[in-house]
Design an enzyme around this catalytic site. Structure first.
Site, PDB file in Angstrom:
ATOM      1  N   TYR A   1       0.854  -1.178   0.000  1.00  0.00           N
ATOM      2  CA  TYR A   1       0.000   0.000   0.000  1.00  0.00           C
ATOM      3  C   TYR A   1       0.897   1.238   0.000  1.00  0.00           C
ATOM      4  CZ  TYR A   1      -2.994   3.673   1.702  1.00  0.00           C
ATOM      5  OH  TYR A   1      -3.653   4.871   1.842  1.00  0.00           O
TER       6      TYR A   1
ATOM      7  N   HIS B   1      -4.788   5.201  -2.103  1.00  0.00           N
ATOM      8  CA  HIS B   1      -5.967   6.060  -2.108  1.00  0.00           C
ATOM      9  C   HIS B   1      -5.592   7.397  -2.713  1.00  0.00           C
ATOM     10  CE1 HIS B   1      -7.052   3.373   1.411  1.00  0.00           C
ATOM     11  NE2 HIS B   1      -8.070   3.225   0.572  1.00  0.00           N
TER      12      HIS B   1
END
Lengths: 902, 169
Positions: B82, B120
C-alpha cells in the site's frame, strides 16, 4: 648490580630486573621478597621492589620502599636510577633529572642512565644539558647511528645549526660507499633532507644545492626533494630555473597554493600583503589566464585571481567563479569567498552580482546571458549565498528573509538550518539559534559535526544540561577513551564559559582546568617521540613538532581557558563564600520535610557516584597496561569532585590565578586581555608595580583601546588615594612611579580628569570609547554621574559607509551594546538609564533576546525529540498539535495537483 | 528547450536511498512541506518496516522526494503493498523523480512476488490519477467520506495487479 649479595640472591636479583622489564610484576615481587627474607635491609632490592609495586598501582608503598632502599645504599647507582624512574612515572621530571645526575656521579658511563637523562633534558628543554649528555653518549658508543644523529639534533635545538651540519658530515664519513642497504634507504634519505634543511637554515644555499645534486639518488622522498630544490634555487635568485621547477610541481598538483606563490615569486609578482600595481595585476591576470587553459580542473587557479583582481575584472571573474558552483551546489561557497569581504569595495560588487543572479534565475530559470536552464536547486543555493552575505554585513533581517525563502524552497537541506542558527546567534537570539541547530542535528543523527555544532549553540544559550545530553549521544557507554573529557576541548571551553556566565564557579573552573589538562597532556605526549623519531629518522618532522610544542600554550583555546580560570579565581576572591550561601538559601526556601528529602537525595546520589567511581577505578587499574619504560599510561581516576566544589575551597584564589597568568604572560604577551587580567589580579593583590607593568604593556599594545584607557586611569586614581609611603619598600615603589609617570604621554602635564577628557575628544564618535570615558568620569568625579550617563546616551549609532553594503548597516555591535547595558545596570546602577538603553537597542537588534527585541524568541526547547515540539521547517514558533486521525492518514493529497508529468 | 530535454539532462543527478532511523527526519520534513496532514508514529514505523519499499529521492545530494509504503498481508497469505505517500517538492517536479520512485516500487514488487500495489487518492486529484493510470493502475473502488478535514472528502482506490504483469512476460 646486586653485587653485595651471595650468588643465589644475586641471581634472584637478576630475576627481579628481568621481571620488571617483561612486566611480570608478580614474579619480580616474589623474588624480591625471598631476598628480603634473608637481607631485609638490602637497598637495591628494596628499591626494585618499590619500582615493581609502582607499576602495580601501589604508589605510597612504592615511594616508601624506594626511599628506604636509597637510604640503605646511598652509593648505589641502581637506587638513584630507580628513584629517578619513579619520579619520571609521575611526571616529576625535574626531580627525576636530579636523581639521574646522582646516579651518574656514581657510574658516569652508564649508557642506560645517560639515555634516560637525555630524554628528560630535551623534554624539559634543558638544551645545554642535552648537548652535553648527547656528547657523552656519542663518545661512549660512536658506532651507534642514533648517537650521531642525537648529537646533531641537540646542537640544532641549541641554536647551533652549523655545528649540527658538521656532525652529520662526520657521521657520513664513517659510512661505507655503498651505504645505505635497501632496508635503510628511507631513513638515510630523511637524514640527508634534514641536513639540507639545516644548510638552508644557515643560508648556505650553494652548498645545499650542491649536496642535493650529489645525493639525489639516495633521497627517497622525491616530492620533498623537488620542493626543497625549487625553494633553494629561488632563494639563490636563479629565477628562470626556479620557475621551471615550480611549473613542473604544478603539473603534479595544480591545487597547491604554495606552488603558485613560488611561481609568482619567480616572476617577481608576489606581495605578502596582496598589494599590486595595476601593471602587476595585468601581468598576474595574464599568467593565471594561461594557467587556467593548462589546468582547467584546478580550483586554485580560478580562485587565486579573485584575490588580486579589482573592479570590473573582479566582477567578471567572480561571476564566472560562482556560477558553476551554484549549479553544482557547494555549501562551502561562502566561506571560500568570505576573505574577499576584507578587500575594499568587493562586498558591494558581490552583493550586486548575487542579486543579479538571483533575479535572473527567478525570472528566466537561467543565469544572465545564458540560455541553459539551471537545475531547480540553483535558486536555493543562490538564496543561501545571499543570506550569508547579508549575515556577514550584519543585515540580519535580510539574511533571515533569504534563508527562510531557501528553506521554503527546499526544506530538506540541512545546511540551511545550520546557517539560520548561526544568523540568529549573530543577531542575538541564542535560544532560537540552539533550537535551529538542534533541528539541523535531528535531520541526520549520524553526523557528528551537526551534533557538535548543536552542542556549541546550546552552550552559548546557557543550556548546559541539554548540551551535555546531546554531546553524550556520540560517546559510547563504558568506553573510557571516548567519554566527554576526551572529546575536543572546545566542548569544555564553551561549557566553562557558560557556567561562568551563570555564576557557577565550581563547574566553570572544573571545565577550564580540564582544557588546561589537555594542553599539559599534549606537552606530555611528545615524550615518546624523543627516542622514536631519532630511531625512525623523521628528523624534519621531529624538529618542527618540538617547535610547535614550544608554542603550544599560545594557542587560542588555551588562552581562553586560562583567562576563564583567572576570572573565576578573581570572582572567588571577591566573594569567597558565595556558593555556599546560595546553596543554603535555596535549601532554606524549602519546607523542612522537603529539605530533609533533598538532603537524603543528595546523600544517596553522592554515595552512588562514589561507588561507581570506585568500581570504575578498579576496572581501569586492571585494564591499564604498563609501558616498557615503566611509565604507566595516564590512568584517569574517576572524578570524586564532579561539581568542582573542592576547586572552590582553595586557600588563596589569587595565587592560583597567578599560575595561569604567568602562562599567559609568557605565551600570549601580545594579547590585550592578558594584561587586562594581569592588571585586575595585581590590583587585587596590591602588587602596585606589577599592575603598573600591565598598564604599560596595554599602552604599548594599543593606547587607544578603551580598556587600556580604563586601566591607566583606574591605576593612577587608585594610587592617588593611598596614604603617603611609610616603609622603605613603599617609598621605593613611590619613587618608581614618580619617575615613570612623566613618560606616559597620555598623562604628560595633565590631570587624570584632563586625560580622560582628551581621550573622549579623540574618540568621541565611538560608543565603546565614550562608555569608557563616561565610566572613568564617574570614577574620578562621582558627583558627575548624570553627566557621565548622558555621555553614553548621547552616542549616535551611525550608518556605516565605505566597504559596502547597499542597505543600511549600523556601526554598533550587539556585544558592545550589551556591555554598555551591563555598565549602566551595575557600575552606574541606574535602572532608568539601563531600561532606556534596552528599549533603544531593542530597536537596533530586533532579534536580541538580551534586549527583548520584537523578533526575539524566548523559545525553550526540550531534548524530547517529539515532532510536535520541534519547530517546523526552521520556523521557530510553536505549532498546533494537529495530528490527523487514522483515516486521513492515508494521504494522497494535493501534492500531486501540481505534479506535471511530461 | 522542452521539458523532455531537461529531463534527460538531469536524470543522471537523481538517486534513491533508503530510510533509516538516522535520517527519518528527512521524510518528516518532506511530508510537512508536501501534505496538509501530520502523520503519526505508526506511519513512520510502517515506512521503516517496509524496507526497500520506502525510499527517499535525491537530486544531486538534496533530498527532494519520497515514496512511503506499507506491506500488508491479505487473506490467504498473499502480500500486497500500500503506497502511503508519494511526493516531490514543488521546484523539483517534472524531472522524472516521481516516475523513478514509483517504478522502483513496481519493479521491487515484481521481484518480491507481491500480488498487488494499491493506494488512495482524493477524487479531484486529476493529475495524480492520470499519473497512476499511465503505470497501469485502475480505479477499483470509491470510498465516501474517507478524509475528515479536506474537501472533497471522498477518495478513489487505485490498484495495479502485479501477477498479471509477470504472466505477460
Amino acid at each position: 648490580m646486586g653485587s653485595s649479595l651471595p650468588p643465589r640472591e644475586a641471581n634472584l636479583f637478576k630475576v627481579i630486573v628481568k621481571s620488571y622489564e617483561t612486566k611480570q610484576y608478580k614474579k619480580g615481587l616474589k623474588a624480591a621478597d625471598s631476598i628480603l627474607k634473608k637481607f631485609p635491609e638490602h637497598g637495591e632490592t628494596l628499591s626494585m621492589k618499590g619500582l615493581t609495586l609502582n607499576c602495580m598501582d601501589r604508589k605510597s608503598e612504592a615511594y616508601d620502599l624506594v626511599r628506604r632502599g636509597l637510604k640503605n645504599d646511598l652509593k648505589s647507582h641502581v637506587c638513584w636510577h630507580v628513584y629517578g624512574l619513579l619520579y619520571r612515572s609521575d611526571r616529576e621530571y625535574r626531580e627525576a633529572i636530579k636523581c639521574y645526575r646522582n646516579a651518574l656521579k656514581i657510574d658516569p658511563d652508564n649508557i642506560e642512565i645517560l639515555r634516560d637523562l637525555s630524554l628528560l633534558q630535551v623534554q624539559m628543554r634543558d638544551l645545554i644539558g642535552f648537548v652535553e649528555t648527547r656528547q657523552q653518549l656519542l663518545a661512549l658508543k660512536p658506532n651507534h647511528r642514533m648517537n650521531w644523529i642525537g648529537f646533531a639534533v641537540a646542537h640544532h635545538l641549541n641554536s647551533n645549526a652549523s655545528k649540527a651540519i658538521d656532525i652529520l658530515e662526520a657521521y657520513e664519513g664513517t659510512l661505507e660507499d655503498d651505504y645505505p642497504p635497501e632496508s635503510e634507504r628511507y631513513e638515510h634519505g630523511e637524514m640527508l633532507l634534514y641536513k639540507i634543511s639545516l644548510l638552508e637554515e644557515c643560508g648556505l644555499f650553494d652548498r645545499a644545492l650542491e649536496e642535493m645534486h650529489k645525493k639525489e639518488a639516495k633521497i627517497v622522498d622525491k616530492l620533498a626533494f623537488k620542493e626543497e630544490m625549487a625553494s633553494i634555487v629561488l632563494k639563490l635568485g636563479r629565477f628562470e630555473e626556479a620557475e621551471k621547477m615550480y611549473r613542473f610541481l604544478l603539473v603534479m598538483n595544480p591545487d597547491n597554493y604554495r606552488y603558485f606563490i613560488g611561481l609568482q615569486k619567480c616572476l617577481r609578482l608576489y606581495s605578502d600583503k596582496g598589494e599590486y600595481t595595476s601593471d602587476e595585476i595585468e601581468r598576474l591576470d595574464a599568467l593565471y589566464m594561461s594557467l587556467r587553459d593548462q589546468y582547467s580542473w584546478s580550483s586554485a587557479v580560478k580562485r587565486i585571481p579573485l584575490d588580486f583582481l579589482e573592479g570590473d575584472k573582479f566582477q567578471e571573474a567572480v561571476d564566472n567563479y560562482v556560477r558553476p558552483l551554484l549549479t553544482k551546489g557547494v555549501p562551502s561557497l561562502f566561506s571560500d569567498l568570505s576573505p574577499l569581504y576584507d578587500h575594499i569595495g568587493k562586498a558591494s560588487i558581490l552583493e550586486q552580482l548575487f542579486l543579479h543572479l538571483e533575479d535572473s534565475i527567478r525570472s528566466t530559470g537561467s543565469f544572465p546571458g545564458s540560455s541553459k536552464k539551471e537545475p531547480p536547486s540553483t535558486l536555493m543555493w543562490t538564496l543561501f549565498l545571499l543570506s550569508q552575505h547579508y549575515d556577514r554585513l550584519g543585515q540580519y533581517g535580510l539574511a533571515l528573509a533569504k534563508i527562510d525563502e531557501a528553506i521554503e524552497h527546499t526544506p530538506t537541506v540541512i545546511d540551511l538550518y545550520s546557517i539560520k542558527g548561526r544568523i540568529l546567534e549573530h543577531a542575538g537570539d541564542l535560544p532560537a539559534a540552539a533550537a535551529l541547530a538542534d533541528e539541523a542535528r535531528s535531520m541526520d543523527l549520524a553526523d557528528r559535526y551537526l551534533n557538535s555544532e548543536c552542542v556549541m549553540r546550546m552552550l552559548q544559550a546557557d543550556q548546559v544540561g541539554l548540551a551535555e545530553k546531546t554531546a553524550v549521544l556520540f560517546t559510547k557507554d563504558g568506553d573510557q577513551h571516548n567519554n566527554l573529557h576526551d572529546m575536543q576541548c572546545m566542548y569544555e571551553l564553551a561549557s566553562g564559559e557558560s557556567y561562568l556566565r551563570q555564576g557557577d564557579l565550581g563547574h566553570a573552573l572544573k571545565n577550564f582546568l580540564a582544557v588546561e589538562k589537555h594542553y599539559s597532556d599534549m606537552t606530555e605526549d611528545q615524550f615518546d617521540f624523543h627516542s622514536y623519531c631519532l630511531r625512525k629518522m623523521t628528523l624534519r618532522a621531529y624538529v618542527s613538532m618540538l617547535k610547535f610544542q614550544n608554542q603550544l600554550h599560545s594557542h587560542e583555546y588555551f588562552h581562553k581557558a586560562a583567562a576563564g580560570a583567572i576570572r573565576c579565581y578573581m570572582k572567588l576572591h571577591d566573594s569567597p563564600s558565595k556558593l555556599t550561601t546560595e546553596e543554603s538559601d535555596e535549601m532554606s526556601k524549602l519546607p523542612p520535610s522537603q529539605r530533609k528529602k533533598m538532603r537524603q537525595k543528595q546523600k544517596k546520589a553522592e554515595a552512588r557516584a562514589k561507588k561507581e567511581a570506585e568500581e570504575r577505578n578498579e576496572e581501569e587499574a586492571i585494564s591499564s597496561g604498563m609501558s616498557k619504560s615503566g611509565r604507566r599510561p595516564n590512568v584517569r581516576l574517576v572524578d570524586l569532585d564532579p561539581h568542582g566544589e573542592k576547586l572552590l575551597q582553595v586557600e588563596d584564589p589569587l595565587l592560583e590565578a597567578t599560575k595561569y597568568l604567568k602562562l599567559l604572560q609568557s605565551n600570549s604577551a601580545n594579547s590585550l586581555e592578558t594584561h587586562i587580567l594581569s592588571f585586575e589580579a595585581n590590583m587585587r593583590k596590591q602588587k602596585i608595580l606589577l599592575a603598573f607593568q600591565a598598564v604599560k604593556q596595554l599602552i604599548k599594545l594599543n593606547e587607544n583601546d578603551p580598556d587600556s584607557h580604563r586601566c591607566l586611569i583606574k591605576f593612577f586614581h587608585k594610587i592617588s588615594s593611598f596614604t603617603s609611603p611609610v616603609s622603605d619598600s613603599e617609598k621605593l615603589v613611590w619613587n618608581v612611579l614618580e619617575a615613570e609617570r612623566p613618560q606616559i604621554s597620555q598623562l604628560n602635564g595633565k590631570s587624570l580628569i584632563e586625560a580622560n577628557k582628551s581621550f573622549l575628544e579623540k574618540h568621541k564618535d565611538s560608543l565603546m570609547h565614550r562608555a569608557a570615558a563616561a565610566e572613568m568620569l564617574y570614577v574620578l568625579e562621582p558627583e558627575k554621574k548624570l553627566e557621565a550617563i548622558k555621555l553614553i546616551e548621547d552616542s549616535k549609532n551611525n550608518i556605516a559607509v565605505g566597504n559596502g553594503a547597499l542597505g543600511p548597516v549600523s556601526v554598533w555591535k550587539l556585544a558592545d551594546c550589551i556591555t554598555v547595558h551591563r555598565l549602566l545596570e551595575t557600575v552606574f546602577d541606574d535602572q532608568g538609564a539601563a531600561s532606556r538603553w534596552k528599549a533603544r537597542c531593542a530597536e537596533y537588534f530586533p532579534c536580541s533576546t538580551h534586549f527583548g527585541g520584537c523578533r526575539s524568541s524566548t523559545l525553550t526547547c526540550t531534548l524530547n525529540n517529539n515532532l510536535k515540539n520541534l519547530p517546523e521547517n526552521g520556523v521557530a514558533a510553536s505549532q498546533d498539535d494537529n495530528l490527523s486521525d487514522s483515516h486521513s492518514l492515508n494521504g494522497e493529497l494535493h501534492a500531486f495537483k501540481d505534479l506535471k508529468i511530461s | 528547450m522542452g521539458a523532455g530535454g531537461r529531463r534527460v539532462e538531469m536524470a543522471a543527478a537523481i538517486s534513491l536511498d533508503g530510510v533509516r532511523d538516522k535520517n527519518v527526519m528527512q521524510l518528516k520534513k518532506l511530508n510537512t512541506a508536501l501534505f496538509p496532514v501530520r502523520y503519526n508514529d505508526k506511519y513512520y514505523a510502517d515506512a521503516l518496516a517496509s524496507g526497500d519499499f520506502t525510499k527517499l529521492a535525491y537530486f544531486s545530494d538534496i533530498c527532494v522526494g519520497s515514496i512511503a509504503c506499507r506491506r500488508e498481508k491479505k487473506e490467504g497469505g498473499a502480500i500486497c503493498v500500500y503506497i502511503m505517500t508519494l511526493g516531490v517538492l514543488a521546484p523539483y517536479r517534472g524531472l522524472g523523480i516521481g516516475t523513478k520512485l514509483l517504478s522502483h516500487v513496481l519493479d521491487l514488487s515484481c521481484k518480491q512476488n507481491i500480488s498487488e500495489v494499491y493506494l488512495h487518492v482524493q477524487t479531484n486529484n486529476d493529475d495524480a490519477i492520470a499519473f497512476y493510470k499511465k503505470f497501469g493502475f485502475e480505479v477499483i473502488d470509491t470510498i465516501q467520506n474517507y478524509y475528515t478535514n479536506i474537501s472533497p472528502p471522498d477518495c478513489f482506490v487505485l490498484s495495479k495487479s502485479i501477477a498479471q504483469d509477470r504472466a505477460k512476460k
